[in-house]
Enzyme design. Structure first.
Site, PDB file in Angstrom:
ATOM      1  NE  ARG A 369       4.360   3.274   1.949  1.00  4.73           N
ATOM      2  CZ  ARG A 369       4.879   2.331   1.155  1.00  4.73           C
ATOM      3  NH1 ARG A 369       5.730   1.454   1.671  1.00  4.73           N
ATOM      4  NH2 ARG A 369       4.566   2.249  -0.116  1.00  4.73           N
ATOM      5  CB  VAL A 491       1.272  11.202  -0.869  1.00  7.57           C
ATOM      6  CG1 VAL A 491       0.614  12.273  -1.717  1.00  7.57           C
ATOM      7  CG2 VAL A 491       1.279  11.618   0.600  1.00  7.57           C
ATOM      8  CD  GLU A 492       5.671   8.877   2.259  1.00 10.01           C
ATOM      9  OE1 GLU A 492       5.398   8.138   3.227  1.00 10.01           O
ATOM     10  OE2 GLU A 492       6.526   9.762   2.309  1.00 10.01           O
ATOM     11  N   GLY A 493       1.562   5.736  -1.195  1.00 14.65           N
ATOM     12  CA  GLY A 493       0.678   4.585  -1.192  1.00 14.65           C
ATOM     13  C   GLY A 493      -0.682   4.970  -0.647  1.00 14.65           C
TER      14      GLY A 493
END
Length: 811
Positions: A369, A491-493
């Site tokens: 992240r 995206v990615e949380g």
């Protein structure tokens, strides 16, 4: 005898004890001295001695106080319960410098000692060679028209090793550092977002990374060299219709069984979506819940989330469709499998890694992240600043460049200041990752704030370019970035949950020096461990309350910080902010208890304060690393004043909506009033705003350095190259134009249109013929770059037909 002066001395002494975090013994002696001074009654002495013995003898304290307290806390549920998936997420990754900021008493020597490695010669050559070459090959307008990268670009990405940036060298990969991968992704993304994403995904969370860290040696030898050579194009399927940010709720399943030949197999069923590269990948990673009803693998009937690699030609796989993420044509797809049978050897790491998928994913996300999307945002913001600065100097309104208007200065300053801030945080975060840390909270901070700042930055650039930014075509440098900005938010949380649940929700447990130890000790019913953690926590709270009060009263000047003149005052204010944050966080956690997990609005405000302390620390580190250049001072000053203002905004929200009846009156009244008259910052100063705007509108080394890493095309066919040339010519011609304006104002020249005024000026020897030619070249270049694309009816409708397939797609 108690007097006003002795009371003041007592308060000052107590604040000093807390400020310097002195131990319980020092507090005991302090109270004894004042009881003597005040000639306290013998009954008070008896009470004091009883308490002193009780609290200073750990065995007695554990028996009389701690053990009953543990029972009460357990029954009342005041401490949060940690689920199995939460535990794995908390235990994945590491705590890095953010722990210092959460402590309330950060070690600033450590801030400057953290190593930030430079790029290697190999990494520098790759950026100067293959990355530049691929950027030059890629035409973003054509990518959006064709809805794909060109075959030549795809081939270059494969042959030049772009899909193996993180593969270890022993398996044929480049094994680049996090900093190098960040720079590669950043530059590619400033050329074309689909290009950046296409390279990003194989080098992010997926088969290559999981194999490198957890694969068996046989899996590594077989697959990693083929990934490095580009023979295998990977994807990883995690997200589902019913499991987005809550990846622990995935419904994809796999069941262990023996086939007719006695071989152990998995029968898999899944329904995935938003899987980038899925329709073209020939190496498919899959996350699923594994069930082993007969315990054939020896890990129980329900081992949990597992990761495996599925052959692309396995029977039962359905793929080939694509999503259309806001018209940005990177390959993003739904992906299903029904009764797909594979060997148990397909499990990444083999059967020994059964049930470890969630931990594997969390450990790699803890690092990932902080690299990919932050790189896209940091370099994108640099590119926006560069474009907007040039356009502001070229585009005229009311006869003068728009960049001379103070209203334009503000968004220009935000672009330049944010570009400076994000680059500092990018370097600092990549330094942590390259040093071996996997700071999950820092990575969440980076992902959230970088993508949010990029979204606001492209909006600022759009506002400055105006009509040129809303008219699509090859000339428009911003429209596709505007389209793509919301994608990185999701995206990615998803950012909303990242802010409210991860940065502070997990950070409060992960980064706090005592909270997680308390929870674990309570769950284990370990009285000794809980006694140590709980009373240390109490001391920590008292110390931070005292530090916060002293630093607030002195506006941070009481903080002892490293003696760096250029940054000393900001370090003191950062110490003040950290102490205030830590004190308020502990009070909130103590009063709200387990319910704090549900107070997401309050948690979000704590998250904001915490995040901006990290971004400010990274900015200070950048300024120091760059030599505290005088010419960078406006950028540094803007970034720091903005960071402190954002912290203050968060504190104001916390005080206003603390949400506990016992303290609301105090927080909204005296505390809020004091915060208003004694703020950390009120925001950037106009002088710095104007200085940044001027720098971004001045060709030269400083503008190039502030925007370094963004792709800079060359050649007359490139709209951005023509903008840069027009920018250079127009700035040079401004002095000539100024000479003409002065001559008109003084009466030496009549008021005429420019094309008629220039010959008169030559006749009167006010300007030379060479200056006139320079002025004409500048005006021709200006006229070219302010044009916007226009299409014939046939061309426009043809474009609509190519993009109109979505209108007929089944919903």
């Amino acid at each position: 005898m108690l007097t006003f002066l002795s009371l003041l001395a007592f308060i000052a002494g107590a604040l000093a004890l807390g400020f310097f975090s002195l131990p319980l013994g020092a507090w005991t002696l302090f109270f004894a001295a004042f009881l003597l001074l005040w000639n306290a009654h013998w009954l008070i002495w008896i009470g004091f001695l009883a308490l002193a013995v009780l609290f200073n003898l750990p065995l007695l304290r554990r028996t009389v106080i701690t053990s009953p307290l543990m029972g009460f806390l357990d029954r009342a549920g005041l401490l949060p319960k940690i689920s199995a998936t939460e535990r794995e997420a908390l235990e994945a990754g590491t705590v890095w410098y953010e722990g210092e900021l959460f402590s309330g008493n950060p070690d600033f020597e450590r801030l400057f000692e953290e190593r930030i490695p430079a790029l290697t010669d190999d990494e520098e050559r790759f950026l100067a060679g293959p990355v530049e070459e691929v950027c030059a090959m890629c035409d973003d307008w054509q990518v959006h028209q064709r809805r794909d990268l060109s075959p030549a670009v795809w081939e270059a990405l494969r042959s030049k090793g772009f899909f193996g940036l993180i593969v270890p060298k022993e398996y044929g990969g480049r094994q680049f550092s996090a900093a190098a991968v960040s720079e590669v992704i950043g530059k590619l993304s400033t050329r074309s977002i689909p290009l950046g994403i296409t390279v990003m995904v194989p080098n992010s969370l997926g088969p290559a990374e999981l194999l490198a860290h957890y694969g068996t040696e046989a899996q590594k030898r077989d697959l990693l060299p083929r990934l490095a050579r580009g023979e295998l194009l990977p994807c990883f399927a995690l997200t589902e219709p019913h499991a987005g940010s809550d990846a622990g709720s995935i419904r994809a399943s796999g069941v262990v069984f023996r086939d007719a030949g006695g071989e152990l197999k998995l029968r898999l069923d899944w329904e995935k979506r938003y899987i980038t590269l899925a329709s073209r990948a020939n190496l498919i990673g899959l996350a699923f819940k594994l069930y082993d009803p007969e315990n054939l693998l020896g890990h129980g009937a329900d081992p949990g989330i597992t990761c495996a690699l599925i052959p692309e030609d396995a029977s039962g796989i359905t793929r080939g469709k694509r999503h259309d993420p806001l018209g940005v044509p990177f390959i993003n797809c739904p992906f299903e499998g029904k009764d797909v049978v594979v060997s148990v050897d397909a499990i990444i790491g083999g059967p020994e890694r059964v049930g470890q998928g969630w931990r594997m994913l969390m450990e790699q996300l803890a690092a990932g992240r902080g690299i990919m999307l932050p790189a896209q945002a940091a370099f994108g913001t640099k590119a926006f600043a560069r474009v907007a600065g040039a356009y502001s100097a070229v585009r005229k309104q009311f006869g003068v460049p728009i960049g001379r208007f103070e209203g334009v200065h503000e968004p220009l300053a935000r672009l330049g200041g944010n570009a400076y801030l994000l680059e500092g945080a990018r370097r600092f975060t990549c330094g942590a990752l390259d040093g071996g840390a996997k700071p999950a909270v820092v990575s969440a901070i980076a992902k959230y704030h970088f993508t949010e700042i990029m979204r606001s930055s492209v909006a600022d650039a759009m506002d400055i370019l105006g009509g040129a930014a809303i008219s699509r075509g090859p000339r428009n440098p911003l429209a596709h970035a505007w389209w793509s900005a919301p994608i990185s938010i999701t995206v990615e949380g998803a950012n909303i949950l990242t802010r409210t649940l991860m940065i502070f929700g997990q950070g409060a447990i992960r980064c706090h020096p005592w909270a997680q130890k308390e929870i674990m000790a309570l769950e284990a019913k370990d009285v000794k461990a809980f006694d140590h953690a709980f009373w240390s926590h109490v001391g920590h709270v008292v110390s931070n309350l005292c530090r916060a009060k002293v630093l607030s009263l002195t506006r941070g000047y009481a903080a002892s910080v490293p003696g760096r003149t250029a940054t000393r005052r900001d370090l003191q204010k950062l110490a003040w902010a950290s102490a205030n944050f830590a004190a308020l966080a502990d009070v909130a956690m103590g009063l709200h208890g387990a319910a704090m997990k549900r107070k997401e609005t309050l948690a979000g405000r704590f998250s904001d304060v915490f995040s901006w302390t990290y971004l400010a620390a990274a900015t200070i580190r950048r300024y120091e690393d760059d030599g505290c250049k005088r010419e960078d001072r406006p950028f540094y000053r803007w970034a720091m004043d903005h960071s402190f203002a954002q912290m203050q905004k968060g504190f104001d929200g916390i005080l206003r909506e603390f949400g506990h009846p016992a303290l609301n009156w105090w927080m909204r009244g005296p505390a809020a009033l004091w915060a208003r008259i004694n703020p950390l910052s009120t925001g950037p100063r106009d002088a710095d705003v104007q200085a940044i705007a001027e720098i971004l509108q001045t060709p030269g080394a400083q503008r190039d350095r502030i925007t370094a890493g963004a792709y800079r095309p060359s050649g007359d066919a490139e709209p951005l190259a023509r903008l840069e040339e027009a920018f250079r010519l127009c700035v040079q011609a401004d002095e000539i134009a100024h000479t003409l304006r002065v001559a008109v104002k003084s009466g030496r020249l009549p008021k005429l249109p420019l094309e008629q005024l220039v010959p008169k000026a030559i006749e009167e020897a006010i300007i030379t013929r060479e200056q006139a030619e320079s002025l004409q070249r500048a005006e021709a270049a200006r006229s070219d770059v302010i044009q916007v694309d226009a299409f014939t009816e046939e061309e426009y409708l043809s474009t609509a037909e190519r993009g109109g397939w979505a209108a007929t797609a089944k919903t």
